[in-house]
Design a protein around this motif. Structure first.
Motif, PDB file in Angstrom:
ATOM      1  N   HIS A  31      -0.978   5.006   3.680  1.00 48.85           N
ATOM      2  CA  HIS A  31      -1.925   4.979   2.561  1.00 48.85           C
ATOM      3  C   HIS A  31      -2.545   3.624   2.226  1.00 48.85           C
ATOM      4  CE1 HIS A  31      -1.098   9.144   1.481  1.00 48.85           C
ATOM      5  NE2 HIS A  31       0.196   8.882   1.578  1.00 48.85           N
ATOM      6  N   ILE A  32      -1.904   2.513   2.563  1.00 48.34           N
ATOM      7  CA  ILE A  32      -2.340   1.223   2.017  1.00 48.34           C
ATOM      8  C   ILE A  32      -3.773   0.866   2.416  1.00 48.34           C
ATOM      9  CG2 ILE A  32      -1.362  -0.185   3.893  1.00 48.34           C
ATOM     10  CD1 ILE A  32      -1.337  -1.067   0.142  1.00 48.34           C
ATOM     11  N   PRO A  89      -4.412  -6.098  -1.512  1.00 47.41           N
ATOM     12  CA  PRO A  89      -3.708  -4.835  -1.745  1.00 47.41           C
ATOM     13  C   PRO A  89      -2.285  -5.093  -2.250  1.00 47.41           C
ATOM     14  CG  PRO A  89      -3.658  -5.382   0.579  1.00 47.41           C
ATOM     15  CD  PRO A  89      -4.373  -6.511  -0.109  1.00 47.41           C
ATOM     16  N   GLU A  90      -1.773  -4.159  -3.019  1.00 45.80           N
ATOM     17  CA  GLU A  90      -0.395  -4.253  -3.512  1.00 45.80           C
ATOM     18  C   GLU A  90       0.248  -2.893  -3.287  1.00 45.80           C
ATOM     19  OE1 GLU A  90       0.553  -6.128  -7.423  1.00 45.80           O
ATOM     20  OE2 GLU A  90       1.207  -4.096  -7.951  1.00 45.80           O
ATOM     21  N   SER A  91       1.250  -2.865  -2.427  1.00 44.17           N
ATOM     22  CA  SER A  91       1.833  -1.585  -2.035  1.00 44.17           C
ATOM     23  C   SER A  91       2.828  -1.034  -3.042  1.00 44.17           C
ATOM     24  CB  SER A  91       2.537  -1.727  -0.678  1.00 44.17           C
ATOM     25  OG  SER A  91       3.647  -2.606  -0.771  1.00 44.17           O
ATOM     26  N   SER A  92       3.213  -1.801  -4.046  1.00 41.60           N
ATOM     27  CA  SER A  92       4.283  -1.363  -4.945  1.00 41.60           C
ATOM     28  C   SER A  92       4.053   0.048  -5.474  1.00 41.60           C
ATOM     29  CB  SER A  92       4.448  -2.341  -6.107  1.00 41.60           C
ATOM     30  OG  SER A  92       3.230  -2.471  -6.807  1.00 41.60           O
ATOM     31  N   GLU A 118      -1.533   9.036  -8.736  1.00 43.92           N
ATOM     32  CA  GLU A 118      -1.375  10.023  -7.665  1.00 43.92           C
ATOM     33  C   GLU A 118      -0.374   9.603  -6.601  1.00 43.92           C
ATOM     34  OE1 GLU A 118      -4.867   9.558  -4.580  1.00 43.92           O
ATOM     35  OE2 GLU A 118      -5.719   9.394  -6.594  1.00 43.92           O
ATOM     36  N   MET A 119       0.090   8.340  -6.637  1.00 43.10           N
ATOM     37  CA  MET A 119       0.988   7.823  -5.604  1.00 43.10           C
ATOM     38  C   MET A 119       2.338   7.437  -6.189  1.00 43.10           C
ATOM     39  SD  MET A 119      -0.910   8.110  -2.948  1.00 43.10           S
ATOM     40  CE  MET A 119       0.272   7.339  -1.831  1.00 43.10           C
ATOM     41  N   GLU A 120       3.412   7.716  -5.462  1.00 42.99           N
ATOM     42  CA  GLU A 120       4.740   7.282  -5.899  1.00 42.99           C
ATOM     43  C   GLU A 120       4.976   5.842  -5.462  1.00 42.99           C
ATOM     44  OE1 GLU A 120       7.809   8.839  -2.546  1.00 42.99           O
ATOM     45  OE2 GLU A 120       6.749  10.429  -3.631  1.00 42.99           O
ATOM     46  N   ALA A 121       6.049   5.246  -5.946  1.00 43.22           N
ATOM     47  CA  ALA A 121       6.359   3.855  -5.627  1.00 43.22           C
ATOM     48  C   ALA A 121       6.617   3.679  -4.137  1.00 43.22           C
ATOM     49  CB  ALA A 121       7.562   3.383  -6.436  1.00 43.22           C
ATOM     50  N   CYS A 122       6.113   2.598  -3.605  1.00 42.32           N
ATOM     51  CA  CYS A 122       6.263   2.292  -2.174  1.00 42.32           C
ATOM     52  C   CYS A 122       7.134   1.058  -1.956  1.00 42.32           C
ATOM     53  CB  CYS A 122       4.875   2.085  -1.574  1.00 42.32           C
ATOM     54  SG  CYS A 122       4.883   1.620   0.174  1.00 42.32           S
ATOM     55  N   MET A 123       6.970   0.034  -2.805  1.00 46.87           N
ATOM     56  CA  MET A 123       7.834  -1.150  -2.742  1.00 46.87           C
ATOM     57  C   MET A 123       8.453  -1.339  -4.121  1.00 46.87           C
ATOM     58  SD  MET A 123       7.053  -4.930  -1.174  1.00 46.87           S
ATOM     59  CE  MET A 123       5.753  -5.385  -2.301  1.00 46.87           C
ATOM     60  N   TYR A 124       9.753  -1.583  -4.165  1.00 45.19           N
ATOM     61  CA  TYR A 124      10.442  -1.593  -5.446  1.00 45.19           C
ATOM     62  C   TYR A 124      11.670  -2.488  -5.364  1.00 45.19           C
ATOM     63  CZ  TYR A 124      12.614   2.167  -2.739  1.00 45.19           C
ATOM     64  OH  TYR A 124      13.191   2.902  -1.724  1.00 45.19           O
ATOM     65  N   LYS A 144       6.933   4.242   5.792  1.00 41.89           N
ATOM     66  CA  LYS A 144       6.081   5.382   6.160  1.00 41.89           C
ATOM     67  C   LYS A 144       4.938   5.547   5.151  1.00 41.89           C
ATOM     68  CE  LYS A 144       6.315  10.309   7.398  1.00 41.89           C
ATOM     69  NZ  LYS A 144       5.239  10.765   6.494  1.00 41.89           N
ATOM     70  N   LEU A 145       5.267   5.463   3.880  1.00 42.21           N
ATOM     71  CA  LEU A 145       4.266   5.596   2.819  1.00 42.21           C
ATOM     72  C   LEU A 145       3.256   4.448   2.902  1.00 42.21           C
ATOM     73  CD1 LEU A 145       3.871   7.602   0.432  1.00 42.21           C
ATOM     74  CD2 LEU A 145       5.033   5.924  -1.021  1.00 42.21           C
TER      75      LEU A 145
END
Length: 385
Positions: free
Chosen positions: A276-277, A370-373, A230-236, A271-272
């Motif tokens: 959400h994290i 937690p992992e924000s990726s 449900e979530m798009e990538a946040c860290m990449y 922002k993402l």
């Protein structure tokens, strides 16, 4: 069919390796360099929020590399056996998690193994990912002993991001911006993480038997969850985020474009992340408390991995909101002194607590990573015995 009895699994030794001397906030650009020969505009703001005062780099001043990720990890492993390196021969499995391997192939784990000639021919695994990679490595080792496949394993978490944060990695992009007569500063999403990340490695020795001479940490459970559906990538890294939220791989860019857009730099959608994290991490933790029959009173030490001190109050408030508040006096974190070491951070907190003299038999330790990726989380419970 008779159900197989499962073994108890213990962390019997812990160790960490930090490269070189700690680097203060004022010294950071002496190691990482100045982009476009100018001091950063965002550095002070980011540091004020993240609360980090020292970190470690596998670099000399000027940016020369001093250690590889695999080398640091092997040094942490060797520290487990300082008194008797021959004990490495007894290890049956090496499980190494990182988000910053020195190369795409061979795997990080076998490169670490290559630095350990004292060991024998053993099974090696290399869980990938970001901050959860170290916990995935731990879980693989835990399950191998739990099921009786092996008796002894080493699990590690490590990072070496500093080499990717040096100013020279961004110079082509800055020069292109100057040519286009645009603002010659890289985006905040790319510069943000230059002031967040640290290098180092940590290792655990796991066994199906307790160490009778000292403390042990019995692993009660390790569980994880991903919300990528449900979530798009946040860290990449090694990609660029498109307007529709998908990632365009570095394999689809020309060599020139990779440099001009700093495609190989690590980036964060701030922002993402902020939105959400913390809330998503609280969903599964609440489920686990209910599933395991836990209450906040059952927890003696809470070790949450945080990328920034900015999230400390938010985690506390979310725990309170979910009816499972854990007072700050039970928290144990070392972000300010060692920095954010990604996959190694939870190992380093456990290692410092293990050697602190504070633990007593019967104490419980709750882990949150937690992992924000793309919003993944790992949780665990340890008991001192």
């Amino acid at each position: 069919m008779k159900q197989m009895a499962l073994n108890e699994v213990y962390i019997t030794r812990t160790a960490s390796f930090f490269p070189n001397n700690p680097v203060s906030n004022d010294e950071m650009e002496e190691y990482l360099g100045y982009i476009n020969n100018k001091p950063s505009k965002s550095k002070r703001i980011v540091l004020r929020n993240n609360g980090i005062t020292n970190r470690y780099y596998a670099l000399e001043k000027g940016g020369k590399v001093t250690h590889t990720n695999a080398e640091m990890t092997a040094l942490a492993v060797k520290s487990l056996f300082n008194g008797n390196p021959g004990e490495l021969k007894s290890v049956e499995l090496l499980s190494c998690g990182t988000s910053s391997p020195d190369q795409m192939m061979p795997s990080h784990g076998v490169m670490v193994h290559g630095w350990l000639p004292e060991s024998g021919a053993i099974e090696v695994v290399s869980p990938s990912g970001v901050c959860c990679a170290g916990m995935h490595a731990l879980k693989y080792a835990y399950m191998a002993i739990k099921t009786g496949d092996i008796q002894t394993a080493v699990a590690t978490g490590s990072e070496r991001m500093s080499a990717a944060l040096r100013a020279d990695k961004f110079e082509d992009e800055v020069q292109k911006l100057i040519e286009l007569e645009e603002n010659p500063y890289i985006s905040f999403e790319k510069e943000f993480l230059r002031w967040m990340l640290s290098d180092g490695a940590s290792a655990f020795l796991l066994s199906g038997k307790k160490n009778e001479a000292g403390l042990n940490l019995r692993i009660e459970w390790l569980e994880g969850v991903s919300y990528a559906q449900e979530m798009e990538a946040c860290m990449y890294m090694g990609s660029e985020k498109l307007k529709d939220g998908t990632l365009k791989s570095f394999l689809e860019f020309t060599a020139e474009e990779i440099n001009e857009h700093s495609v190989m730099s690590i980036k964060q959608d701030v922002k993402l992340l902020s939105e959400h994290i913390v809330p998503l991490g609280g969903v599964k933790l609440k489920e686990l408390f209910e599933k395991k029959g836990l209450t906040p009173g059952d927890i003696d030490y809470f070790l949450p991995h945080m990328s920034s001190n900015f999230f400390k109050s938010k985690i506390y408030e979310r725990l309170e909101y979910n009816g499972m508040g854990i007072p700050y006096e039970k928290w144990f974190v070392n972000l300010s002194t060692v920095g954010n070491v990604g996959a190694a951070s939870v190992y380093m907190m456990i290692d410092e607590l293990f050697h602190s003299g504070k633990l007593k038999k019967g104490n419980t330790i709750l882990l949150l990573v937690p992992e924000s990726s793309r919003f993944s989380y790992m949780y665990g419970l340890l008991t001192v015995c």
